[in-house]
Design an enzyme around this catalytic site. Structure first.
Site, PDB file in Angstrom:
ATOM      1  NE  ARG A  75      -7.320  -3.056   3.164  1.00 42.06           N
ATOM      2  CZ  ARG A  75      -6.619  -1.916   3.269  1.00 42.06           C
ATOM      3  NH1 ARG A  75      -6.923  -1.015   4.185  1.00 42.06           N
ATOM      4  NH2 ARG A  75      -5.622  -1.672   2.447  1.00 42.06           N
ATOM      5  NE  ARG A 144      -8.364   2.721   7.679  1.00 42.89           N
ATOM      6  CZ  ARG A 144      -7.457   2.771   6.708  1.00 42.89           C
ATOM      7  NH1 ARG A 144      -6.802   1.683   6.338  1.00 42.89           N
ATOM      8  NH2 ARG A 144      -7.177   3.905   6.099  1.00 42.89           N
ATOM      9  CE  LYS A 208      -4.111   4.764   6.620  1.00 41.79           C
ATOM     10  NZ  LYS A 208      -3.174   4.015   5.770  1.00 41.79           N
ATOM     11  CE  LYS A 210      -3.424   1.087   9.483  1.00 41.71           C
ATOM     12  NZ  LYS A 210      -2.240   0.797   8.654  1.00 41.71           N
ATOM     13  CB  CYS A 431       3.423  -3.637   0.893  1.00 39.31           C
ATOM     14  SG  CYS A 431       4.336  -2.763  -0.382  1.00 39.31           S
ATOM     15  CB  CYS A 437      -0.036   0.186  -4.387  1.00 40.72           C
ATOM     16  SG  CYS A 437       0.092   1.532  -3.204  1.00 40.72           S
ATOM     17  CB  CYS A 476       6.030   3.902  -1.302  1.00 41.05           C
ATOM     18  SG  CYS A 476       4.589   3.959  -0.220  1.00 41.05           S
ATOM     19  CB  CYS A 480       1.592  -1.373   3.507  1.00 39.77           C
ATOM     20  SG  CYS A 480       0.842   0.207   3.081  1.00 39.77           S
TER      21      CYS A 480
HETATM   22 FE1  SRM Z   1      -1.279   0.416   3.831  1.00 44.24          FE
HETATM   23  C1  SRM Z   1      -2.074   3.129   1.954  1.00 44.24           C
HETATM   24  C2  SRM Z   1      -2.045  -1.608   1.279  1.00 44.24           C
HETATM   25  C3  SRM Z   1      -1.157  -2.180   5.944  1.00 44.24           C
HETATM   26  C4  SRM Z   1       0.411   2.375   6.075  1.00 44.24           C
HETATM   27  N1  SRM Z   1      -1.993   0.714   1.956  1.00 44.24           N
HETATM   28  C5  SRM Z   1      -2.293   1.909   1.394  1.00 44.24           C
HETATM   29  C6  SRM Z   1      -3.012   1.714   0.042  1.00 44.24           C
HETATM   30  C7  SRM Z   1      -4.479   1.641   0.306  1.00 44.24           C
HETATM   31  C8  SRM Z   1      -2.666   2.741  -1.050  1.00 44.24           C
HETATM   32  C9  SRM Z   1      -3.570   3.935  -1.170  1.00 44.24           C
HETATM   33  O1  SRM Z   1      -3.744   4.692  -0.191  1.00 44.24           O
HETATM   34  O2  SRM Z   1      -4.122   4.119  -2.238  1.00 44.24           O
HETATM   35  C10 SRM Z   1      -2.441   0.317  -0.333  1.00 44.24           C
HETATM   36  C11 SRM Z   1      -3.293  -0.502  -1.274  1.00 44.24           C
HETATM   37  C12 SRM Z   1      -2.440  -1.379  -2.125  1.00 44.24           C
HETATM   38  C13 SRM Z   1      -3.223  -2.368  -2.903  1.00 44.24           C
HETATM   39  O3  SRM Z   1      -3.213  -2.286  -4.147  1.00 44.24           O
HETATM   40  O4  SRM Z   1      -3.842  -3.255  -2.306  1.00 44.24           O
HETATM   41  C14 SRM Z   1      -2.157  -0.256   1.040  1.00 44.24           C
HETATM   42  N2  SRM Z   1      -1.670  -1.511   3.666  1.00 44.24           N
HETATM   43  C15 SRM Z   1      -1.891  -2.188   2.510  1.00 44.24           C
HETATM   44  C16 SRM Z   1      -1.914  -3.676   2.738  1.00 44.24           C
HETATM   45  C17 SRM Z   1      -2.891  -4.421   1.835  1.00 44.24           C
HETATM   46  C18 SRM Z   1      -0.487  -4.196   2.527  1.00 44.24           C
HETATM   47  C19 SRM Z   1      -0.338  -5.692   2.410  1.00 44.24           C
HETATM   48  O5  SRM Z   1       0.335  -6.087   1.454  1.00 44.24           O
HETATM   49  O6  SRM Z   1      -0.841  -6.437   3.241  1.00 44.24           O
HETATM   50  C20 SRM Z   1      -2.234  -3.711   4.242  1.00 44.24           C
HETATM   51  C21 SRM Z   1      -3.705  -3.729   4.524  1.00 44.24           C
HETATM   52  C22 SRM Z   1      -3.986  -3.819   5.976  1.00 44.24           C
HETATM   53  C23 SRM Z   1      -5.450  -3.961   6.320  1.00 44.24           C
HETATM   54  O7  SRM Z   1      -5.958  -5.066   6.170  1.00 44.24           O
HETATM   55  O8  SRM Z   1      -6.054  -2.979   6.763  1.00 44.24           O
HETATM   56  C24 SRM Z   1      -1.648  -2.376   4.693  1.00 44.24           C
HETATM   57  N3  SRM Z   1      -0.589   0.167   5.729  1.00 44.24           N
HETATM   58  C25 SRM Z   1      -0.516  -1.031   6.370  1.00 44.24           C
HETATM   59  C26 SRM Z   1       0.359  -0.928   7.509  1.00 44.24           C
HETATM   60  C27 SRM Z   1       0.741  -2.051   8.442  1.00 44.24           C
HETATM   61  C28 SRM Z   1      -0.204  -2.218   9.587  1.00 44.24           C
HETATM   62  O9  SRM Z   1      -1.198  -1.517   9.702  1.00 44.24           O
HETATM   63  O10 SRM Z   1       0.083  -3.092  10.396  1.00 44.24           O
HETATM   64  C29 SRM Z   1       0.834   0.377   7.525  1.00 44.24           C
HETATM   65  C30 SRM Z   1       1.886   0.948   8.497  1.00 44.24           C
HETATM   66  C31 SRM Z   1       1.379   1.157   9.863  1.00 44.24           C
HETATM   67  C32 SRM Z   1       0.752   2.505   9.982  1.00 44.24           C
HETATM   68  O11 SRM Z   1      -0.419   2.625   9.627  1.00 44.24           O
HETATM   69  O12 SRM Z   1       1.448   3.431  10.367  1.00 44.24           O
HETATM   70  C33 SRM Z   1       0.216   1.062   6.410  1.00 44.24           C
HETATM   71  N4  SRM Z   1      -0.939   2.413   4.020  1.00 44.24           N
HETATM   72  C34 SRM Z   1      -0.195   3.006   5.000  1.00 44.24           C
HETATM   73  C35 SRM Z   1      -0.122   4.416   4.727  1.00 44.24           C
HETATM   74  C36 SRM Z   1       0.588   5.479   5.590  1.00 44.24           C
HETATM   75  C37 SRM Z   1      -0.326   6.029   6.631  1.00 44.24           C
HETATM   76  C38 SRM Z   1       0.234   7.245   7.327  1.00 44.24           C
HETATM   77  O13 SRM Z   1       0.283   7.258   8.556  1.00 44.24           O
HETATM   78  O14 SRM Z   1       0.615   8.195   6.632  1.00 44.24           O
HETATM   79  C39 SRM Z   1      -0.822   4.640   3.518  1.00 44.24           C
HETATM   80  C40 SRM Z   1      -1.023   5.975   2.795  1.00 44.24           C
HETATM   81  C41 SRM Z   1      -2.127   6.796   3.355  1.00 44.24           C
HETATM   82  O15 SRM Z   1      -2.888   6.376   4.221  1.00 44.24           O
HETATM   83  O16 SRM Z   1      -2.221   7.925   2.896  1.00 44.24           O
HETATM   84  C42 SRM Z   1      -1.316   3.358   3.104  1.00 44.24           C
HETATM   85 FE1  SF4 Z   2       1.514   0.856  -1.599  1.00 42.46          FE
HETATM   86 FE2  SF4 Z   2       3.498   1.960  -0.278  1.00 42.46          FE
HETATM   87 FE3  SF4 Z   2       1.662   0.568   1.034  1.00 42.46          FE
HETATM   88 FE4  SF4 Z   2       3.361  -0.691  -0.484  1.00 42.46          FE
HETATM   89  S1  SF4 Z   2       3.894   0.521   1.335  1.00 42.46           S
HETATM   90  S2  SF4 Z   2       1.152  -1.011  -0.489  1.00 42.46           S
HETATM   91  S3  SF4 Z   2       3.718   0.724  -2.125  1.00 42.46           S
HETATM   92  S4  SF4 Z   2       1.308   2.458  -0.024  1.00 42.46           S
END
Ligand code: SRM
Ligand code: SF4
Length: 558
Positions: A75, A144, A208, A210, A431, A437, A476, A480
């Protein structure tokens, strides 16, 4: 303050990582497996990568007694989602050579490449580096990619606010040189004191972090879902400073009642750049020092904030900055979606926002998006911006060049693609989820387009085609695609099953509420048909779907 005797495993890995080096070099040289050592999977995130495997092929490979098909996702760090034409051309080439070829625009305005095998990581990062692109700190327990309202045409002072995304990103970069050493063959630094990191120290943050910057009236960045959100306060076309909101975060865990989604709380206003940056820095040091380092499920700033209390958190920040925040200034949000089509800014430059379903840039049977964007980039007449809604803006086009760019967009039917997509589709995001994922319980981006095709006739049946209904899906509960901040949110619970959430507002200032659990497709269609029918019949004149469902089903049920 976290229990020092009960640190999570990741805390120990970070501390022992020697400035985020871990044993990545050894892992890369191990030719027996396509994977890296387990501890390194945590360390590598700070360098902007995740180890994944093709989940579609797990079963088949297991039957053949083969290891999983390990690949890596990388990324980029692109504060505010800006990328020059030259860099876009480079990203295209690198994607074609080393990854699946699809460029994925994320919900935080950057791009990801999927499917890199281990031996391709270094060449990929080296090629990115030649193009002046990097992936530092785009993952991991650190600040991030900083997001920022992406439509320059909407505010005369967009450039001034936008500059903060870069400044914040720079301010919060880690001091370790590990990235350069491991991936770019820089010499090992002899004097480790050069790497002393007063902000992140040895353990980095508990989780993390943000940051998003919004320019009212557009809340396209979903500012309240960030750990720290800045809301630009503009009076008479002048930037007066920022309201600062803290404690946003969306993830929940099914079955864990201690976890919850939360929108940020505005804690005050800062006027000068120095005060804004100092406040951001110290909000982070308070989270660093008081955040939970034992239970990662409860480690985000939102939990620290609720444990300490908002006043105590603010006071601790003010103690560290040495000044008090002023009372928050008034602001108003009235939209969150992207402004599709051409828009001209105050300086006379043109911006074309195009619709990219779920941010996937590729050539498919419908539209040759990737080729079209490459052709635009090759004219050298534009830059590009990514939006938090996973779309793209062809940016900074001079009046004299607009016709040439427009011609390319017409030729590749990009304009037709954007204008003919339904309002519902253009207001939807999903997402990544399967197959990459590892946390996905259900499909999202691979399923959402076909589900929308089944919801569109319902919308037409109830004559709601012109409504701006924000609909989001995740595979899930991590959230995201920010489904809890949508008017209709689908959250995957199991293959083919989704929780249905309703009652969030259109502007991103109210979370939605769980309405029905684990619905299959027929269940979703049935529920939405009923909801739309009732909305059509009982709504107040200007009421949005989100406000109506909140009044009827959330307040009404209370
Ligand atoms: Fe996310 C984890 C994809 C925005 C909350 N996110 C992941 C992972 C890396 C899975 C992993 O941990 O192994 C996913 C990778 C999937 C893949 O195959 O690419 C993933 N997140 C994404 C993206 C690519 C979704 C998308 O389709 O655009 C977004 C990348 C953003 C970026 O450029 O940095 C993405 N993730 C978000 C958002 C939205 C936002 O930030 O505006 C959230 C919710 C807001 C927040 O952070 O509360 C989000 N992602 C999570 C979480 C839960 C974090 C937590 O507080 O527990 C995880 C799981 C974790 O971190 O353990 C996670
Ligand atoms: Fe993966 Fe869940 Fe984030 Fe979708 S919402 S990309 S399934 S961690």
């Amino acid at each position: 303050m976290s229990d020092k005797n009960n640190l999570s495993a990741i805390e120990k890995i970070k501390t022992a990582s020697d400035g985020l080096r871990g044993s990545i070099q050894e892992s890369l040289h191990d030719e027996i497996t396509g994977a890296i050592r387990e501890d390194d999977t945590a360390v590598i995130k700070f360098h902007g990568m995740y180890q994944q495997d093709d989940r579609d092929r797990r079963e088949e490979r297991a039957e053949k007694k083969l290891d999983r098909l390990y690949t890596f996702m990388i990324r980029l760090r692109l504060p505010g989602g800006f990328i020059s034409a030259e860099k876009w051309i480079a990203a295209n080439e690198i994607a074609g050579e080393n990854s699946t070829g699809v460029i994925k625009i994320t919900t935080r305005q950057t791009i990801q490449l999927h499917g890199l095998i281990k031996s391709k990581i270094r060449p990929t990062i080296q090629s990115f580096n030649e193009a002046k692109l990097d992936s530092i700190a785009t993952c991991g327990d650190i600040n991030r990619n900083v997001s920022c309202s992406s439509h320059p045409g909407e505010s005369p002072i967009h450039a001034q606010v936008f500059a903060y995304a870069d400044k914040i990103s720079e301010l919060l970069m880690p001091k370790t040189k590990a990235y350069y050493e491991i991936w770019l063959d820089d010499d090992k630094i002899a004097d480790k004191s050069e790497e002393v990191d007063p902000l992140y120290q040895e353990r980095y943050l508990p989780r993390k972090f943000k940051i998003g910057i919004a320019i009212p009236p557009n809340n396209d960045v979903d500012v309240f879902t960030n750990d720290l959100g800045l809301i630009a306060i503009i009076e008479n076309n002048e930037l007066k400073g920022f309201n600062i909101a803290i404690g946003g975060g969306l993830s929940t865990t099914h079955g864990n009642a201690a976890t919850y989604a939360r929108l940020g709380t505005v804690i005050g206003f800062a006027d000068t750049e120095e005060k804004v940056l100092k406040t951001i820095y110290e909000v982070i040091t308070v989270q660093r020092d008081f955040g939970n380092r034992s239970d990662r499920k409860l480690a985000r700033l939102k939990y620290t904030l609720d444990n300490m209390g908002v006043d105590a958190y603010r006071q601790e920040v003010e103690k560290r900055t040495g000044f008090k925040l002023e009372p928050a200034r008034p602001y108003e949000f009235n939209q969150r979606g992207d402004r599709y089509g051409w828009l001209q800014n105050e300086q006379g430059l043109w911006y074309y926002t195009l619709f990219i379903e779920n941010g996937r840039v590729l050539d498919d049977e419908k539209v040759a998006l990737k080729t079209a964007l490459l052709e635009v980039a090759k004219t050298g007449k534009s830059n590009f911006l990514f939006t938090s809604n996973q779309n793209m803006i062809i940016s900074d086009v001079a009046d004299i060049d607009k016709a040439q760019v427009n011609e390319i967009l017409e030729k590749f039917k990009i304009i037709e693609h954007t204008t003919t997509a339904s309002q519902l589709r253009k207001n939807s995001i999903a997402c990544v989820a399967l197959p990459t994922c590892p946390l996905a319980l259900a499909e999202a981006q691979r399923y959402m387009p076909s589900l929308i095709s089944k919801i569109e006739p319902l919308v037409a049946k109830h004559q709601l085609q012109n409504e701006d209904i924000i609909m989001r899906m995740t595979g899930c509960p991590n959230g995201c695609a920010r489904p809890y901040a949508a008017e209709i949110g689908f959250v995957g619970t199991a293959p083919g099953r989704y929780n249905l959430h309703i009652g969030g507002d259109n502007e991103g200032e109210r979370l939605n509420t769980l309405y029905k659990e684990s619905l299959d497709e027929a269940g979703i269609i049935n529920e939405l048909d009923n909801l739309f029918a009732t909305f059509k019949k009982e709504r107040n004149t200007t009421e949005s779907f989100g406000d109506f469902s909140f009044r009827k089903y959330v307040q009404g049920a209370a």
